[in-house]
Design a protein around this motif. Structure first.
Motif, PDB file in Angstrom:
ATOM      1  N   PHE A  87     -17.355 -12.020  18.554  1.00 44.10           N
ATOM      2  CA  PHE A  87     -16.770 -10.946  17.758  1.00 44.10           C
ATOM      3  C   PHE A  87     -17.150 -11.082  16.296  1.00 44.10           C
ATOM      4  O   PHE A  87     -17.531 -10.122  15.629  1.00 44.10           O
ATOM      5  CB  PHE A  87     -15.249 -10.944  17.918  1.00 44.10           C
ATOM      6  CG  PHE A  87     -14.558  -9.820  17.213  1.00 44.10           C
ATOM      7  CD1 PHE A  87     -13.880 -10.035  16.019  1.00 44.10           C
ATOM      8  CD2 PHE A  87     -14.594  -8.539  17.722  1.00 44.10           C
ATOM      9  CE1 PHE A  87     -13.245  -8.994  15.366  1.00 44.10           C
ATOM     10  CE2 PHE A  87     -13.967  -7.492  17.072  1.00 44.10           C
ATOM     11  CZ  PHE A  87     -13.286  -7.726  15.887  1.00 44.10           C
ATOM     12  N   VAL A  88     -17.067 -12.335  15.792  1.00 46.10           N
ATOM     13  CA  VAL A  88     -17.389 -12.556  14.380  1.00 46.10           C
ATOM     14  C   VAL A  88     -18.848 -12.244  14.104  1.00 46.10           C
ATOM     15  O   VAL A  88     -19.186 -11.621  13.104  1.00 46.10           O
ATOM     16  CB  VAL A  88     -17.078 -14.027  13.986  1.00 46.10           C
ATOM     17  CG1 VAL A  88     -17.644 -14.342  12.626  1.00 46.10           C
ATOM     18  CG2 VAL A  88     -15.585 -14.261  14.010  1.00 46.10           C
ATOM     19  N   ILE A  89     -19.710 -12.685  15.013  1.00 48.46           N
ATOM     20  CA  ILE A  89     -21.135 -12.382  14.829  1.00 48.46           C
ATOM     21  C   ILE A  89     -21.351 -10.884  14.783  1.00 48.46           C
ATOM     22  O   ILE A  89     -22.076 -10.359  13.929  1.00 48.46           O
ATOM     23  CB  ILE A  89     -21.979 -12.997  15.971  1.00 48.46           C
ATOM     24  CG1 ILE A  89     -21.961 -14.505  15.873  1.00 48.46           C
ATOM     25  CG2 ILE A  89     -23.401 -12.478  15.905  1.00 48.46           C
ATOM     26  CD1 ILE A  89     -22.752 -15.188  16.959  1.00 48.46           C
ATOM     27  N   LEU A  90     -20.689 -10.190  15.684  1.00 50.46           N
ATOM     28  CA  LEU A  90     -20.835  -8.736  15.716  1.00 50.46           C
ATOM     29  C   LEU A  90     -20.349  -8.120  14.408  1.00 50.46           C
ATOM     30  O   LEU A  90     -21.011  -7.258  13.825  1.00 50.46           O
ATOM     31  CB  LEU A  90     -20.032  -8.145  16.876  1.00 50.46           C
ATOM     32  CG  LEU A  90     -20.631  -8.317  18.266  1.00 50.46           C
ATOM     33  CD1 LEU A  90     -19.666  -7.798  19.298  1.00 50.46           C
ATOM     34  CD2 LEU A  90     -21.955  -7.602  18.361  1.00 50.46           C
ATOM     35  N   VAL A  91     -19.205  -8.596  13.960  1.00 42.69           N
ATOM     36  CA  VAL A  91     -18.637  -7.999  12.748  1.00 42.69           C
ATOM     37  C   VAL A  91     -19.537  -8.275  11.547  1.00 42.69           C
ATOM     38  O   VAL A  91     -19.780  -7.396  10.718  1.00 42.69           O
ATOM     39  CB  VAL A  91     -17.203  -8.520  12.483  1.00 42.69           C
ATOM     40  CG1 VAL A  91     -16.747  -8.140  11.087  1.00 42.69           C
ATOM     41  CG2 VAL A  91     -16.246  -7.959  13.510  1.00 42.69           C
ATOM     42  N   THR A  92     -20.051  -9.511  11.434  1.00 38.98           N
ATOM     43  CA  THR A  92     -20.918  -9.776  10.278  1.00 38.98           C
ATOM     44  C   THR A  92     -22.198  -8.967  10.356  1.00 38.98           C
ATOM     45  O   THR A  92     -22.693  -8.462   9.349  1.00 38.98           O
ATOM     46  CB  THR A  92     -21.301 -11.266  10.169  1.00 38.98           C
ATOM     47  OG1 THR A  92     -21.641 -11.754  11.448  1.00 38.98           O
ATOM     48  CG2 THR A  92     -20.179 -12.069   9.562  1.00 38.98           C
ATOM     49  N   ALA A  93     -22.734  -8.843  11.556  1.00 36.79           N
ATOM     50  CA  ALA A  93     -23.920  -7.993  11.689  1.00 36.79           C
ATOM     51  C   ALA A  93     -23.568  -6.559  11.313  1.00 36.79           C
ATOM     52  O   ALA A  93     -24.315  -5.880  10.605  1.00 36.79           O
ATOM     53  CB  ALA A  93     -24.459  -8.060  13.115  1.00 36.79           C
ATOM     54  N   GLY A  94     -22.422  -6.125  11.793  1.00 34.63           N
ATOM     55  CA  GLY A  94     -21.972  -4.777  11.477  1.00 34.63           C
ATOM     56  C   GLY A  94     -21.774  -4.592   9.974  1.00 34.63           C
ATOM     57  O   GLY A  94     -22.138  -3.556   9.414  1.00 34.63           O
ATOM     58  N   PHE A 106     -18.944  -0.679  18.936  1.00 38.24           N
ATOM     59  CA  PHE A 106     -19.120   0.364  19.936  1.00 38.24           C
ATOM     60  C   PHE A 106     -20.294   0.052  20.844  1.00 38.24           C
ATOM     61  O   PHE A 106     -20.218   0.109  22.067  1.00 38.24           O
ATOM     62  CB  PHE A 106     -19.391   1.685  19.204  1.00 38.24           C
ATOM     63  CG  PHE A 106     -18.626   2.845  19.743  1.00 38.24           C
ATOM     64  CD1 PHE A 106     -19.252   4.039  20.020  1.00 38.24           C
ATOM     65  CD2 PHE A 106     -17.264   2.738  19.976  1.00 38.24           C
ATOM     66  CE1 PHE A 106     -18.533   5.113  20.503  1.00 38.24           C
ATOM     67  CE2 PHE A 106     -16.557   3.802  20.458  1.00 38.24           C
ATOM     68  CZ  PHE A 106     -17.192   4.997  20.722  1.00 38.24           C
ATOM     69  N   GLY A 107     -21.420  -0.262  20.176  1.00 37.86           N
ATOM     70  CA  GLY A 107     -22.632  -0.480  20.928  1.00 37.86           C
ATOM     71  C   GLY A 107     -22.520  -1.652  21.881  1.00 37.86           C
ATOM     72  O   GLY A 107     -23.066  -1.626  22.980  1.00 37.86           O
ATOM     73  N   PHE A 108     -21.797  -2.687  21.462  1.00 36.33           N
ATOM     74  CA  PHE A 108     -21.707  -3.868  22.299  1.00 36.33           C
ATOM     75  C   PHE A 108     -20.671  -3.712  23.386  1.00 36.33           C
ATOM     76  O   PHE A 108     -20.902  -4.022  24.551  1.00 36.33           O
ATOM     77  CB  PHE A 108     -21.382  -5.090  21.427  1.00 36.33           C
ATOM     78  CG  PHE A 108     -21.436  -6.373  22.183  1.00 36.33           C
ATOM     79  CD1 PHE A 108     -20.279  -6.955  22.678  1.00 36.33           C
ATOM     80  CD2 PHE A 108     -22.647  -6.992  22.419  1.00 36.33           C
ATOM     81  CE1 PHE A 108     -20.332  -8.151  23.378  1.00 36.33           C
ATOM     82  CE2 PHE A 108     -22.711  -8.180  23.126  1.00 36.33           C
ATOM     83  CZ  PHE A 108     -21.549  -8.762  23.600  1.00 36.33           C
ATOM     84  N   TYR A 109     -19.495  -3.246  23.011  1.00 41.44           N
ATOM     85  CA  TYR A 109     -18.407  -3.218  23.969  1.00 41.44           C
ATOM     86  C   TYR A 109     -18.385  -1.971  24.840  1.00 41.44           C
ATOM     87  O   TYR A 109     -17.765  -1.968  25.882  1.00 41.44           O
ATOM     88  CB  TYR A 109     -17.053  -3.356  23.241  1.00 41.44           C
ATOM     89  CG  TYR A 109     -16.843  -4.727  22.676  1.00 41.44           C
ATOM     90  CD1 TYR A 109     -16.686  -4.917  21.310  1.00 41.44           C
ATOM     91  CD2 TYR A 109     -16.822  -5.842  23.504  1.00 41.44           C
ATOM     92  CE1 TYR A 109     -16.503  -6.179  20.788  1.00 41.44           C
ATOM     93  CE2 TYR A 109     -16.642  -7.111  22.992  1.00 41.44           C
ATOM     94  CZ  TYR A 109     -16.483  -7.271  21.632  1.00 41.44           C
ATOM     95  OH  TYR A 109     -16.299  -8.521  21.115  1.00 41.44           O
ATOM     96  N   VAL A 110     -19.013  -0.906  24.413  1.00 46.06           N
ATOM     97  CA  VAL A 110     -18.980   0.291  25.246  1.00 46.06           C
ATOM     98  C   VAL A 110     -20.346   0.527  25.891  1.00 46.06           C
ATOM     99  O   VAL A 110     -20.517   0.376  27.082  1.00 46.06           O
ATOM    100  CB  VAL A 110     -18.555   1.541  24.432  1.00 46.06           C
ATOM    101  CG1 VAL A 110     -18.459   2.747  25.320  1.00 46.06           C
ATOM    102  CG2 VAL A 110     -17.228   1.270  23.743  1.00 46.06           C
ATOM    103  N   ALA A 111     -21.318   0.893  25.098  1.00 46.95           N
ATOM    104  CA  ALA A 111     -22.660   1.133  25.678  1.00 46.95           C
ATOM    105  C   ALA A 111     -23.683   1.136  24.560  1.00 46.95           C
ATOM    106  O   ALA A 111     -23.448   1.707  23.514  1.00 46.95           O
ATOM    107  CB  ALA A 111     -22.681   2.474  26.405  1.00 46.95           C
ATOM    108  N   THR A 112     -24.834   0.518  24.805  1.00 49.33           N
ATOM    109  CA  THR A 112     -25.852   0.479  23.742  1.00 49.33           C
ATOM    110  C   THR A 112     -26.374   1.863  23.413  1.00 49.33           C
ATOM    111  O   THR A 112     -26.741   2.148  22.288  1.00 49.33           O
ATOM    112  CB  THR A 112     -27.057  -0.395  24.144  1.00 49.33           C
ATOM    113  OG1 THR A 112     -27.319  -0.181  25.523  1.00 49.33           O
ATOM    114  CG2 THR A 112     -26.780  -1.851  23.869  1.00 49.33           C
TER     115      THR A 112
END
Lengths: 291, 341, 230
Positions: free
Chosen positions: A4-11, A254-260
């Protein structure tokens, strides 16, 4: 959790770029009540100029960055002075169309040298991650976010404390009042475009290590810039910034948890949903129509 | 010589029709295809002109409606075997409904926001065309079944032309009638000043919705005709580039004029054919031309021609006979109202 | 139109609607382009200069619709007026000095300009123009759209400015106010000066009222009646 943290920092890193683009769009909109549809191409120009400086002139990344944003700012200045100023009194639809034509021209110009391939710049710190408190951060993401924050802060300080910044705010508030108060609004407009384009070009060169560069990259970022500005309340400077980071995070999650496949669409969905339900966005003010 | 009188002459429209038919029989397949495409874009352009040029709403969903219309025709034909003569009007009606729905949130939105929202909708449709493979077959595209007319399969460009030209003329004449009626006047009033229009008793939300519905209808029919002309419907046709194209057609042609829709469609459909060369060169020239036309002819080609008295001014008011006379070298409009409205 | 403004005096330009008075002011300040004739200020030809260039030479205008910065505070509005002609360190002092002359603004110094009343906005626009310590102050219909009580306040302010030696060129439709504050009066009609003279010549001149035929003559006559009953 780390995921989650990686995703958020990338985001947030992506979002910091969207914030810069949104900021540029909102600056021009506030000053001249027009939407610069060619702004994505300023972003693209900044990316490619920076790339050229790095790959062909052998400049270091910081030097390329500086060159890219100065060149971008100059391009913006020239466009304002040469193209927009003479027709500033035209109706809005017409001005928008001119910026659309501009975007085609810029795309074509950069497609000549850069059509063949997909271009990348390697990340600044060799890609090794930074570890804080057992959380892993990609160093490039941190760099991008930090640089973007510095630029944004610089702009906000300019507005709050310098004469020029206050004049820009006054002109955006009431163009006639500004003229009656002795403000050189031609200078203000030129500076607005220059600064906005600096932001856009900066976003472009900052995106170079993260994504691949190609002449059509402007459209994609423009949409996200719009989404960010709309989310924050079109016409609000802090809104554009906050909106940018939010869009970045929303998009990545969104892209990770729902659909790319939804990554591309999320910006548009945000635009539509926000405009249908909360047209004023987060920070927007109610517009009063003078009769 | 008053060139514009040529166009106001009663015989102009039938003469044009006949001329086009004659031209069509004499051309090679490529030019025939181009002519079909031009006519199709006239219909689409009228749709965009109604909502943008006349009602003044910054709505850019036209490309999406066109796509929906095209896909409706293509899918009804290939999936359900429904005849073109049914699926074409169905496409129009469906898109009219969609247009109406899209128009609803638009009632509250102004300018920039409306533009962005409708662009968002357009992109949403593009995304659906691309990703809803079960329905639209995605990038594979849908082949369009040729319509049959009393047993004859109309599967050539020449054959398609006859359908398209009749449909185009019908649609344009319909638009002319609508715009010349009180509906058209209401649109223009809304465009000029919404608040004043409301104060003058015009039900602004109703007429705005009407404008959206109408533009949807036109774009839908245009899309259906487009499917017939190109015989193959794919998602990539209806991306943001299509949105920009419709916008450019209206602006280059001349905002707020019907002849502008025609001229804009003509020029911008022909332009890619005229601009040869690499994609880069095409793009640059396209951009330069766009900027150039707008800067030097801000009222569009039609606006310019109307000012030069080559085209007649668009008198969109029923029952007024207007003669433009020169008095002391200054053109005067001498309007004589008739008793009937 | 041939007009002259004397230093240290208040010159008024009167006239009904559409006679070109506001346009004249806008030309002086550079907001309207001049197609014929010339404007001279302190031995310099200034027509067709840009507004900020004319402002730099010491001409400031209080525009007809005030053109305030509605989202900014009273203080910010005034400060912007002085930005180009006042060095940073003097600004606070000058602001304080100006606010002394506008006690109502002093009370509302932190309010949003958009929230001020009509009269207060007029005062604010005037204060903003004064911040640049102009050599010539132009005022475009300062009493327009204001209630009679407020009009008196504004007239009082102009009188005070006059007492402090400001050079003012005021364009007005309200004859009473203009005659109260002016030293020299021009009357214009359809782009031409039809009468001019020192203000004393006008005070009891019926000719002036005839010039205003169809321009609320009844109101003017009752004003005239009011004065002669004092």
């Amino acid at each position: 959790m780390t995921e989650f943290v990686i995703l958020v920092t990338a985001g947030l890193a992506n979002g910091s770029l969207y914030a810069l683009v949104a900021l540029g769009l909102v600056l021009i909109y506030k000053a001249q009540d027009m939407v610069q549809f060619g702004f994505g191409e300023i972003f693209m120009a900044g990316a490619f100029i920076g790339y050229s400086a790095y790959a062909y002139l052998g400049l270091s990344y910081p030097a390329s960055f500086l060159l890219a944003i100065l060149a971008g700012g100059l391009v913006g200045l020239l466009i304002e002075r040469g193209l927009i100023r003479p027709i500033a009194h035209f109706p809005h639809m017409t001005l928008v169309m001119v910026t659309v034509g501009l975007s085609f021209m810029l795309k074509g110009i950069f497609r000549i040298p850069f059509a063949q391939d997909v271009y990348t710049i390697p990340p600044m710190f060799g890609g090794s991650p930074i570890i804080i408190f057992d959380l892993i951060f990609a160093s490039q993401n941190l760099l991008t976010t930090a640089t973007s924050l510095v630029l944004t802060l610089g702009l906000l300080l300019l507005f709050a404390f310098t004469d020029l910044g206050k004049q820009m705010r006054a002109t955006a508030e009431n163009m006639f009042g500004a003229q009656y108060s002795g403000i050189n609004i031609g200078l203000v407009f030129a500076t607005t475009w220059g600064l906005a384009s600096v932001m856009g070009a900066a976003a472009g060169i900052l995106s170079a290590p993260i994504t691949a560069l190609f002449p059509d990259m402007g459209t994609r970022i423009l949409i996200r810039g719009f989404a960010a500005a709309v989310l924050g309340g079109f016409g609000s400077v802090p809104g554009a910034i906050v909106g940018g980071y939010l869009i970045g995070v929303i998009e990545t999650l969104f892209g990770f948890y729902v659909a790319t496949a939804l990554i591309d669409l999320s910006a548009f969905l945000v635009i539509m949903v926000v405009l249908i339900f909360w047209p004023r966005g987060l920070f927007g003010t109610k517009e009063i129509t003078r009769v | 010589m008053e060139i514009h009188r040529l166009f106001t002459n009663r015989l102009f429209t039938p003469a044009l029709f006949v001329a086009l038919c004659l031209v069509s029989t004499a051309t090679n397949p490529y030019l025939q295809y181009l002519l079909n495409l031009i006519l199709v874009y006239v219909v689409v352009a009228v749709g965009q002109m109604i909502i943008l040029g006349f009602a003044g709403q910054f709505a850019f969903a036209n490309a999406a409606f066109m796509g929906i219309g095209a896909y409706t025709v293509a899918l009804l034909g290939s999936h359900f075997g429904i005849s073109y003569w049914v699926s074409l009007p169905a496409a129009g009606v469906l898109c009219a409904i969609v247009g109406c729905i899209v128009g609803l949130p638009a009632l509250r939105l102004r300018r920039v926001y409306l533009g962005l929202m409708t662009m968002g909708f357009a992109e949403l449709c593009y995304w659906l065309f691309l990703h809803w493979r079960d329905l639209t077959l995605g990038t594979d595209g849908v082949k369009v079944e040729a319509p049959t007319f009393f047993g004859i399969r109309l599967d050539t460009d020449d054959a398609a032309f006859f359908v398209i030209v009749i449909a185009t003329f019908a649609m344009v004449l319909l638009a002319k009638a609508i715009l010349a009626s009180r509906y058209g006047r209401a649109f223009i009033a809304i465009r000029e000043n919404e608040l004043v229009a409301r104060c003058n008793g015009i039900n602004v939300p109703l007429y705005k919705t009407l404008a959206f519905t109408l533009s949807g209808f036109y774009a839908g029919i245009g899309g259906g005709l487009f499917a017939l002309a190109v015989r193959f419907v794919a998602p990539d046709t209806f991306n943001l580039l299509q949105v920009v194209l419709h916008f450019a057609i209206v602006m280059v042609g001349g905002v707020g004029t019907l002849s502008g829709a025609l001229l804009g469609a003509l020029f911008l459909t022909m332009l890619p054919e005229v601009l040869r060369g690499t994609q880069a060169a095409q793009e640059m020239m396209y951009g330069v031309l766009l900027v150039g036309v707008i800067v030097f002819m801000p009222k569009g080609v039609a606006g310019y021609l109307i000012e030069r008295r080559i085209l007649p001014p668009e008198v969109l008011v029923h029952g007024w006979r207007e003669e433009v006379r020169e008095r002391d070298g200054i053109p005067q409009a001498d309007a004589k109202p008739s008793t009937a409205e | 139109m041939r007009l002259g403004v004397e230093k240290g005096r208040v010159t008024a330009l009167l006239g009904g609607n559409g006679c070109g008075k506001s346009s004249t002011l806008k030309c002086v300040v550079g907001m309207l382009g001049v197609t014929g004739g010339s404007i001279r200020f302190e031995d310099e030809t200034i027509e067709n200069l840009k507004p900020h260039q004319i402002f730099a030479r010491g001409i400031a205008m209080v525009p007809q619709h005030r053109e305030l910065f509605a989202g900014m505070t009273t203080a910010e509005n005034i400060l912007i007026g002085g930005m180009t002609r006042c060095p940073k360190r003097e600004r606070k002092g000058r602001l304080a000095g100006i606010l002394e002359h506008f006690p109502r603004l002093q009370d509302r110094v932190k309010s949003r300009a958009g929230n001020l009343s009509g009269g207060e906005q007029q005062m604010l626009a005037t204060a903003r123009a004064l911040m640049s310590e102009p050599k010539l102050l132009l005022m475009d219909e300062p009493t327009a759209g204001l209630a009679p009580v407020v009009i008196d306040e504004i007239a009082q302010i102009v009188a005070e400015l006059k007492a402090r030696g400001e050079t003012i060129f005021i364009v007005e439709q309200n004859v009473r106010v203009a005659l109260r504050v002016a030293d020299y009066v021009y009357v214009a009609r359809q782009g031409r000066v039809v009468m001019q003279g020192a203000v004393d010549e006008f005070r009891d001149d019926h000719q002036l009222f005839l010039e205003y035929m169809g321009q609320g003559k009844d109101a003017l006559i009752s004003q005239h009646a009011h004065r002669s009953h004092r």
